[in-house]
Design an enzyme around this catalytic site. Structure first.
Site: not given
Ligand code: PLP
Length: 371
Positions: A313, A143, A44, A265
């Site tokens: 990023m 679930r 998956k 940053y």
């Protein structure tokens, strides 16, 4: 512009290498652990981020014949890259209206509730063919899967599952990565009871960590995912699996710092002494998680280099002051993931799990399949 240009390595600052031989080795390692019990493979989320078509093909070559994905669309894509004999099971089941696509693509839905069972039976009845399916019993995950009340209804009225071609009866462990957890034995007992009610088909219980819980957990078929991709299924001990991914990036720029300064940053890291900071073209958009900021490390020429400042990023900064200057130059290769810094290591630094590191790996890397 021909797409072939995109194959040019010079265009990429970072390379994700995926070792198909290691995938095959890991599948065999699981079979050894299961000691004669066969095993499915879970592919998956695009093969845990590593490419489901390539991965599934490698597992097929190593002998796997039963494949699991989560979603119908993943299954349809996988169908194209595997021989028709490959069984493709869909954990999330067949949504209403998707039954035809399941039949046409020879996909096997996992039926997760009595309602799913009724609908699939209806579809099969209308076509006068019992199409293959699995039944998932919830033994404590809350679930997906038949809750105890629905299992009791089947026990009282076995006719509810008449006319189904049930291939697998499955359940899923919540705490298999914690060896002594009481939940494991509770779920095991519940699954055994469920098999009294649903004795048809093969029983399939153990995820990666479950495969390492011993013979009681094996039943008829293993169902591992993450361990195949190199993540440690036994977090208390050394990793028995082979590393599959290697992520490297070339230094873009090296900054000398002679007076105290801050990096990146938010000025979250202060460089004190004379230092050298290397900038590498991988950031959180590439799955190098922002939570690695000021916590993780990579390898450069055999030296550990810590992440300093915030991961941004597209870029991450490393303190390379401990590496000889001639080895820490623009163009030098930094290893962000590999045998020295594993997905588990990076996950620990980021406060997450290896699964999330792998499935976050981005689409901007040059992807190279070896082995
Ligand atoms: C993802 C998943 C697996 C595989 O689990 P791993 O921990 O990756 O081995 C098995 N079964 C179900 C139902 C799953 O959702």
């Amino acid at each position: 512009m021909p797409a072939a240009d995109l194959q040019d390595p010079a265009l990429y600052g970072a390379t994700l290498e995926i070792d198909l031989a290691a995938l095959r080795t890991n599948y065999r390692r699981i079979l050894t652990e299961l000691d004669g019990t066969p095993s499915a493979v879970v592919c998956k989320a695009d093969g845990y981020g590593l490419g489901s078509e390539k991965a599934a093909r490698a597992f097929w070559d190593a002998g796997a014949r039963v494949f699991f994905v989560a979603q119908p669309a993943e299954a349809i894509r996988l169908r194209e890259s595997l021989p028709l004999e490959a069984e493709i099971h869909v954990l999330n089941g067949a949504p209403p209206g998707a039954e035809r696509a399941f039949r046409d693509n020879r996909l096997i839905p996992v039926l997760n509730a009595l309602g799913d069972i009724e609908r699939w039976r209806g579809y099969c009845r209308d076509r006068e063919t019992p199409l293959p399916c699995d039944i998932h019993v919830d033994t404590g995950m809350l679930r997906l899967g038949l809750p105890p009340g629905e299992l009791a209804r089947i026990e009282a009225d076995p006719g509810l599952v008449d006319g189904l071609d049930v291939r697998l009866v499955i359940s899923h462990l919540a705490c298999a990565d914690e060896l002594g957890h009481a939940k494991n034995t509770e779920q095991l007992a519940a699954f055994r009871q469920a098999r009294q009610v649903l004795p048809m088909g093969r029983a399939c219980f153990a995820n990666s960590s479950g495969c390492f819980l011993g013979p009681d957990y094996r039943f008829d078929l293993g169902r591992p995912g993450v361990a195949l991709y190199g993540v440690n299924p036994r977090p208390e001990g050394p990793n028995p699996m082979s590393p599959v991914v290697r992520l490297t990036a070339r230094i873009l720029q090296v900054r000398r710092v002679d007076a105290p300064e801050t990096v990146g940053y938010g000025a979250s890291y202060r460089v004190g002494n004379p230092a050298r900071i290397a900038t590498v073209p991988v950031g959180y958009a590439d799955g190098y998680l922002r939570s690695i900021s000021n916590r993780g490390h990579a390898m450069l020429a055999g030296h550990e280099v810590p992440v300093v400042g915030r991961v941004s990023m597209d870029l991450t900064t490393f303190d390379v002051s401990g590496v000889p200057e001639e080895l820490a130059q623009p163009g030098a290769e930094v290893e962000l993931l590999g045998s020295a810094v594993t997905a588990d290591d990076l996950a620990a630094a980021a406060g997450t799990i290896g699964y999330e590191i792998l499935t976050s790996l981005g689409s901007r890397y040059r992807r190279v399949y070896v082995g």
